[in-house]
Design a protein around this motif. Structure first.
Motif, PDB file in Angstrom:
ATOM      1  N   THR A 296      21.574 -15.622 160.923  1.00 46.59           N
ATOM      2  CA  THR A 296      20.259 -15.672 160.298  1.00 46.59           C
ATOM      3  C   THR A 296      19.150 -15.816 161.333  1.00 46.59           C
ATOM      4  OG1 THR A 296      21.205 -16.696 158.337  1.00 46.59           O
ATOM      5  CG2 THR A 296      18.839 -16.905 158.616  1.00 46.59           C
ATOM      6  N   GLN A 297      18.129 -14.996 161.222  1.00 41.00           N
ATOM      7  CA  GLN A 297      16.921 -14.995 162.053  1.00 41.00           C
ATOM      8  C   GLN A 297      17.157 -14.485 163.472  1.00 41.00           C
ATOM      9  OE1 GLN A 297      15.678 -19.196 161.379  1.00 41.00           O
ATOM     10  NE2 GLN A 297      13.856 -18.315 160.442  1.00 41.00           N
TER      11      GLN A 297
ATOM     12  N   HIS B  57       6.120 -17.805 165.184  1.00 37.17           N
ATOM     13  CA  HIS B  57       6.525 -19.205 165.371  1.00 37.17           C
ATOM     14  C   HIS B  57       5.875 -19.820 166.605  1.00 37.17           C
ATOM     15  CE1 HIS B  57       9.523 -19.269 162.194  1.00 37.17           C
ATOM     16  NE2 HIS B  57      10.000 -18.126 162.638  1.00 37.17           N
TER      17      HIS B  57
ATOM     18  N   ASP C  30      20.211 -18.312 154.808  1.00 35.83           N
ATOM     19  CA  ASP C  30      19.361 -19.496 154.826  1.00 35.83           C
ATOM     20  C   ASP C  30      18.796 -19.746 156.227  1.00 35.83           C
ATOM     21  OD1 ASP C  30      19.906 -19.969 152.149  1.00 35.83           O
ATOM     22  OD2 ASP C  30      21.661 -21.210 152.595  1.00 35.83           O
ATOM     23  N   THR C  31      17.563 -20.253 156.265  1.00 35.50           N
ATOM     24  CA  THR C  31      16.914 -20.552 157.536  1.00 35.50           C
ATOM     25  C   THR C  31      17.658 -21.663 158.257  1.00 35.50           C
ATOM     26  OG1 THR C  31      14.761 -19.903 156.684  1.00 35.50           O
ATOM     27  CG2 THR C  31      14.779 -21.346 158.618  1.00 35.50           C
TER      28      THR C  31
ATOM     29  N   TYR D 137      14.946 -21.277 163.110  1.00 38.34           N
ATOM     30  CA  TYR D 137      13.527 -21.620 163.198  1.00 38.34           C
ATOM     31  C   TYR D 137      13.123 -22.344 161.908  1.00 38.34           C
ATOM     32  CZ  TYR D 137      13.665 -18.175 166.960  1.00 38.34           C
ATOM     33  OH  TYR D 137      13.983 -17.485 168.102  1.00 38.34           O
ATOM     34  N   LYS D 138      13.247 -23.645 161.910  1.00 38.27           N
ATOM     35  CA  LYS D 138      13.001 -24.419 160.693  1.00 38.27           C
ATOM     36  C   LYS D 138      11.523 -24.723 160.483  1.00 38.27           C
ATOM     37  CE  LYS D 138      17.599 -26.488 160.536  1.00 38.27           C
ATOM     38  NZ  LYS D 138      18.409 -27.719 160.451  1.00 38.27           N
TER      39      LYS D 138
ATOM     40  N   LYS E  41      15.622  -9.202 154.145  1.00 38.72           N
ATOM     41  CA  LYS E  41      15.372 -10.643 154.087  1.00 38.72           C
ATOM     42  C   LYS E  41      16.254 -11.322 153.055  1.00 38.72           C
ATOM     43  CE  LYS E  41      12.710 -13.008 155.757  1.00 38.72           C
ATOM     44  NZ  LYS E  41      12.878 -13.925 156.917  1.00 38.72           N
TER      45      LYS E  41
END
Length: 220
Positions: A8-9, A173, A205-206, A209-210, A200
């Protein structure tokens, strides 16, 4: 069956998004960046450097996102997202494909400082500030181009908008959103694409990069 090994990400989102733009059918296998599974023999057999993406396709495995982009559009030219040898936009297409890695270099340095180095004593406020400024400078190059046209190439959207677009998305970010007006409009055009929304939804789930924005800490 095409199989994308994904975190993720991470940069594997480029491949996930591109394949959605191409309308391909594929499976997404999620890996835990913070666990031990990616350091095991099973994953290293797919990606020797133990990084994503790894793409199982056409009886082989590819493990570099830029190469995957080029391979996908060249083996499936009907998608219209590449530029073939001899095309007047070929040189610019290639340049943007590799420029995505220039953006990625600064993103990686900032991610290491803000996220990987969890102990504040190991972080460098000077490095954080310098890398954020360098990131903004390389984004200015994109901003100048999309001031004059909707996408990176005059003819319209292509695969390089995916690779650069991922960098633009993650840069938010570290560089305040809206600082570069044309770049902000470009980002809005990208995220409005149906294939981006589909990607997306499959991203997961993130985990990495929270925080929406990571400001450099104050020195001293």
């Amino acid at each position: 069956m095409i199989v994308l090994h994904h975190v993720t990400q991470a940069r594997s989102f480029r491949t996930l998004w591109l394949m959605q733009e191409m309308g391909l059918e594929f499976e997404v296998r999620q890996w835990d960046l913070f666990g031990k599974s990616m350091r095991g023999a099973q994953f290293k057999a797919l990606s020797p450097a133990a990084r994503v993406p790894a793409l199982e396709i056409d009886g082989r495995v590819l493990f570099e996102s830029g190469a995957i982009t080029e391979y996908l559009v060249e083996t499936r030219p009907e998608c219209g997202l590449g530029r073939e040898v001899g095309d007047e936009e070929r040189a610019d297409w290639l340049q943007w494909l590799h420029y995505a890695e220039t953006i990625g270099q600064h993103l990686a340095n900032l991610s290491q400082q803000h996220i990987a180095l969890r102990d504040p004593a190991m972080q460098s406020p000077i490095v954080m500030k310098l890398e954020a400024l360098r990131l903004e400078k390389v984004l200015e190059v994109v901003d100048r181009v999309v001031t004059e046209q909707d996408y990176l190439l005059p003819s319209g959207f292509s695969a390089v908008d995916v690779n650069i677009g991922y960098g633009v998305m993650m840069a938010r970010h570290f560089v305040p959103a809206g600082r570069l007006a044309a770049l902000e409009d470009y980002y809005k055009r990208l995220v409005a694409r149906p294939a981006f929304a589909l990607a997306k939804a499959r991203d997961g789930d993130t985990l990495l990069y929270k925080e929406a924005f990571y400001a450099p800490p104050k020195e001293g």
